[in-house]
Scaffold this motif. Structure first.
Motif, mmCIF file in Angstrom:
data_model
loop_
_atom_site.group_PDB
_atom_site.id
_atom_site.type_symbol
_atom_site.label_atom_id
_atom_site.label_comp_id
_atom_site.label_asym_id
_atom_site.label_seq_id
_atom_site.Cartn_x
_atom_site.Cartn_y
_atom_site.Cartn_z
ATOM 1 N N SER A 1 1.999 -25.173 -12.292
ATOM 2 C CA SER A 1 2.205 -24.724 -10.663
ATOM 3 C C SER A 1 2.100 -23.365 -10.609
ATOM 4 O O SER A 1 1.492 -22.661 -9.938
ATOM 5 C CB SER A 1 3.456 -25.375 -10.258
ATOM 6 O OG SER A 1 4.471 -25.041 -10.591
ATOM 7 N N ILE A 2 2.980 -22.730 -11.534
ATOM 8 C CA ILE A 2 3.201 -21.219 -11.611
ATOM 9 C C ILE A 2 1.658 -20.561 -12.106
ATOM 10 O O ILE A 2 1.269 -19.513 -11.350
ATOM 11 C CB ILE A 2 3.969 -20.825 -12.768
ATOM 12 C CG1 ILE A 2 4.431 -19.400 -12.344
ATOM 13 C CG2 ILE A 2 3.668 -21.021 -14.033
ATOM 14 C CD1 ILE A 2 5.016 -18.963 -10.978
ATOM 15 N N GLU A 3 0.719 -21.179 -12.873
ATOM 16 C CA GLU A 3 -0.577 -20.565 -12.887
ATOM 17 C C GLU A 3 -1.278 -20.751 -11.687
ATOM 18 O O GLU A 3 -2.101 -19.723 -11.356
ATOM 19 C CB GLU A 3 -1.165 -21.403 -13.972
ATOM 20 C CG GLU A 3 -2.535 -20.883 -14.228
ATOM 21 C CD GLU A 3 -3.390 -21.762 -15.502
ATOM 22 O OE1 GLU A 3 -4.453 -21.321 -15.790
ATOM 23 O OE2 GLU A 3 -2.570 -22.409 -16.284
ATOM 24 N N SER A 4 -1.250 -21.892 -10.901
ATOM 25 C CA SER A 4 -1.901 -22.143 -9.627
ATOM 26 C C SER A 4 -1.522 -21.085 -8.830
ATOM 27 O O SER A 4 -2.421 -20.385 -7.967
ATOM 28 C CB SER A 4 -1.888 -23.287 -9.114
ATOM 29 O OG SER A 4 -0.510 -23.660 -8.867
ATOM 30 N N GLU A 5 -0.222 -20.950 -8.767
ATOM 31 C CA GLU A 5 0.541 -19.599 -7.629
ATOM 32 C C GLU A 5 -0.280 -18.220 -8.039
ATOM 33 O O GLU A 5 -0.550 -17.604 -7.106
ATOM 34 C CB GLU A 5 1.902 -19.938 -7.709
ATOM 35 C CG GLU A 5 2.595 -20.925 -7.259
ATOM 36 C CD GLU A 5 2.574 -21.270 -5.746
ATOM 37 O OE1 GLU A 5 2.083 -20.377 -4.974
ATOM 38 O OE2 GLU A 5 3.098 -22.199 -5.390
ATOM 39 N N TYR A 6 -0.073 -18.072 -9.342
ATOM 40 C CA TYR A 6 -0.453 -16.637 -9.837
ATOM 41 C C TYR A 6 -2.252 -16.386 -9.458
ATOM 42 O O TYR A 6 -2.551 -15.365 -9.025
ATOM 43 C CB TYR A 6 -0.563 -16.261 -11.305
ATOM 44 C CG TYR A 6 1.040 -15.808 -11.690
ATOM 45 C CD1 TYR A 6 0.954 -14.588 -11.264
ATOM 46 C CD2 TYR A 6 1.747 -16.596 -12.491
ATOM 47 C CE1 TYR A 6 2.517 -14.064 -11.663
ATOM 48 C CE2 TYR A 6 3.015 -16.047 -12.658
ATOM 49 C CZ TYR A 6 3.305 -14.857 -12.179
ATOM 50 O OH TYR A 6 4.637 -14.088 -12.532
ATOM 51 N N ARG A 7 -3.062 -17.619 -9.656
ATOM 52 C CA ARG A 7 -4.241 -17.585 -9.430
ATOM 53 C C ARG A 7 -4.513 -17.159 -7.809
ATOM 54 O O ARG A 7 -5.325 -16.378 -7.217
ATOM 55 C CB ARG A 7 -5.169 -18.591 -9.601
ATOM 56 C CG ARG A 7 -5.218 -18.811 -11.133
ATOM 57 C CD ARG A 7 -5.990 -20.137 -11.427
ATOM 58 N NE ARG A 7 -6.157 -20.399 -12.725
ATOM 59 C CZ ARG A 7 -7.106 -19.738 -13.616
ATOM 60 N NH1 ARG A 7 -7.852 -18.925 -13.216
ATOM 61 N NH2 ARG A 7 -6.863 -20.156 -14.955
ATOM 62 N N ALA A 8 -3.656 -17.959 -7.012
ATOM 63 C CA ALA A 8 -3.754 -17.638 -5.450
ATOM 64 C C ALA A 8 -3.166 -16.222 -5.068
ATOM 65 O O ALA A 8 -4.042 -15.884 -4.371
ATOM 66 C CB ALA A 8 -2.758 -18.852 -4.861
ATOM 67 N N MET A 9 -2.179 -15.699 -5.718
ATOM 68 C CA MET A 9 -1.910 -14.408 -5.569
ATOM 69 C C MET A 9 -2.950 -13.484 -5.866
ATOM 70 O O MET A 9 -3.290 -12.406 -5.012
ATOM 71 C CB MET A 9 -0.377 -14.210 -6.041
ATOM 72 C CG MET A 9 0.133 -12.987 -5.850
ATOM 73 S SD MET A 9 1.740 -12.855 -7.017
ATOM 74 C CE MET A 9 2.606 -14.159 -6.940
ATOM 75 N N SER A 10 -3.752 -13.633 -6.933
ATOM 76 C CA SER A 10 -4.504 -12.829 -7.064
ATOM 77 C C SER A 10 -5.762 -12.724 -6.210
ATOM 78 O O SER A 10 -6.383 -11.549 -5.763
ATOM 79 C CB SER A 10 -5.217 -13.001 -8.628
ATOM 80 O OG SER A 10 -6.089 -12.280 -9.075
ATOM 81 N N ALA A 11 -6.221 -14.025 -5.794
ATOM 82 C CA ALA A 11 -7.251 -14.005 -4.728
ATOM 83 C C ALA A 11 -6.699 -13.315 -3.492
ATOM 84 O O ALA A 11 -7.565 -12.584 -2.884
ATOM 85 C CB ALA A 11 -7.580 -15.229 -4.522
ATOM 86 N N ALA A 12 -5.360 -13.288 -3.235
ATOM 87 C CA ALA A 12 -5.010 -12.622 -1.848
ATOM 88 C C ALA A 12 -4.952 -11.130 -2.287
ATOM 89 O O ALA A 12 -5.288 -10.458 -1.142
ATOM 90 C CB ALA A 12 -3.431 -13.282 -1.615
#
Length: 317
Positions: A252-263
């Motif tokens: 889940s932390i990897e998916s959160e980091y990916r989302a944060m990068s896109a933002a």
């Protein structure tokens, strides 16, 4: 559309007037070699084919000079105050501006015969998991594709349906009865909220603030995560996204980091002048990006609508 919403947010915040002009028969001014089709396909509705321009700013003399220069080069019609732009309705009220697509929504509901149907309070059922194999295939998928395409255009002013539209957009190639049922529920939600739109408050700061979130491995067919993010300029929502990630995240932390990068990429594109982005933690209760990652309960969905500054259009103006 992000640029248009940003312009509206800045103009409303600073109290600048918005002026509208129309280039008559704009397509005649271009040198085109391609074959041009002027009639829309059957069963489709659209606004008249015009090239609308809008101007704003604090220097009224400069704006007037620009308008005169345009009139000297093109046959233009002056609409004065901006009211319609690319099929979007702009309504001004004492506290700000509302951008909505009420007329477009009503036309869409009439197209499918749902203008007299009962409305629902959320765009999608909680915990509903749509699959590629959702039962019997539709014998004629053209209506499904037309409706989903129309709903995609409606997300210009309706971020509250972005997640639901993202979900039903996955099955355009081979839609099933379950997918069509999800679309019809979404339309029934719009039936009760057709006048809802984005609110741009006046006299607000122009600080850029973004939120990101992700629902880990939530796609039942691919186990891809669904991230979402949204950007506010002061109190105005100007940009958002709900889209499955391209790769499977192992945690889940990897998916959160990916989302944060896109933002963060979106924030950089939106002119971060100081080249600084701070990353504070936002609790789930106060996370507006949550509405872009999953279907929510009635209470939580309404809470997120309030945070996204979605209001009903003023009917008395």
């Amino acid at each position: 559309m992000t640029t248009i919403r940003t312009i509206l947010a800045i103009a409303t915040s600073k109290g600048w007037p918005l002026h509208q002009m129309d280039v008559k028969n704009a397509f005649l001014h271009g040198d085109l070699k391609e074959e041009i089709f002027m009639s829309p396909p059957p069963c489709m509705f659209s606004s008249p084919s015009t090239d609308i321009t809008m101007s704003m700013g604090s220097d009224s003399q400069f704006i007037e000079k620009l308008q005169q220069q345009l009139k000297s080069s093109f046959h233009m019609k002056d609409f004065e105050s901006l009211q319609y732009f690319l099929g979007l309705k702009i309504q001004h009220c004492p506290t700000g501006t509302i951008l909505h697509q009420h007329k477009y929504t009503q036309e869409l509901l009439t197209l499918v015969g749902l203008q007299d149907s009962n409305s629902v309070l959320t765009p999608m059922e909680v915990n509903l998991k749509l699959r590629q194999e959702g039962g019997d295939l539709l014998s004629d998928p053209s209506l499904y594709r037309q409706l989903v395409g129309s709903l995609n255009y409606l997300t210009i002013t309706r971020p509250d349906i972005s997640f639901a539209v993202q979900q039903v957009s996955q099955f355009m190639q081979a839609p099933c009865q379950a997918h069509l049922a999800a679309v019809r529920r979404l339309l029934r939600y719009l039936k009760g909220t057709s006048g809802r739109g984005l609110f741009f408050p006046s006299s607000t700061s122009l600080q850029l603030v973004g939120f990101s979130d992700a629902d880990w491995a939530s796609c039942v067919d691919t186990r891809l995560s669904i991230p979402g993010w949204c950007m506010f300029l002061g109190g105005a929502l100007i940009s958002w996204k709900s889209k499955k990630q391209a790769r499977v995240s192992k945690s889940s932390i990897e998916s959160e980091y990916r989302a944060m990068s896109a933002a963060c990429s979106e924030m950089i594109w939106l002119w971060v002048g100081r080249h600084e982005i701070s990353l504070p933690h936002i609790s789930t209760e106060n996370q507006p990006a949550d509405v872009f990652t999953k279907a929510l309960s009635r209470h939580r969905h309404q809470l997120m609508i309030d945070k996204l500054m979605l209001l009903d259009r003023p009917t008395s103006i």
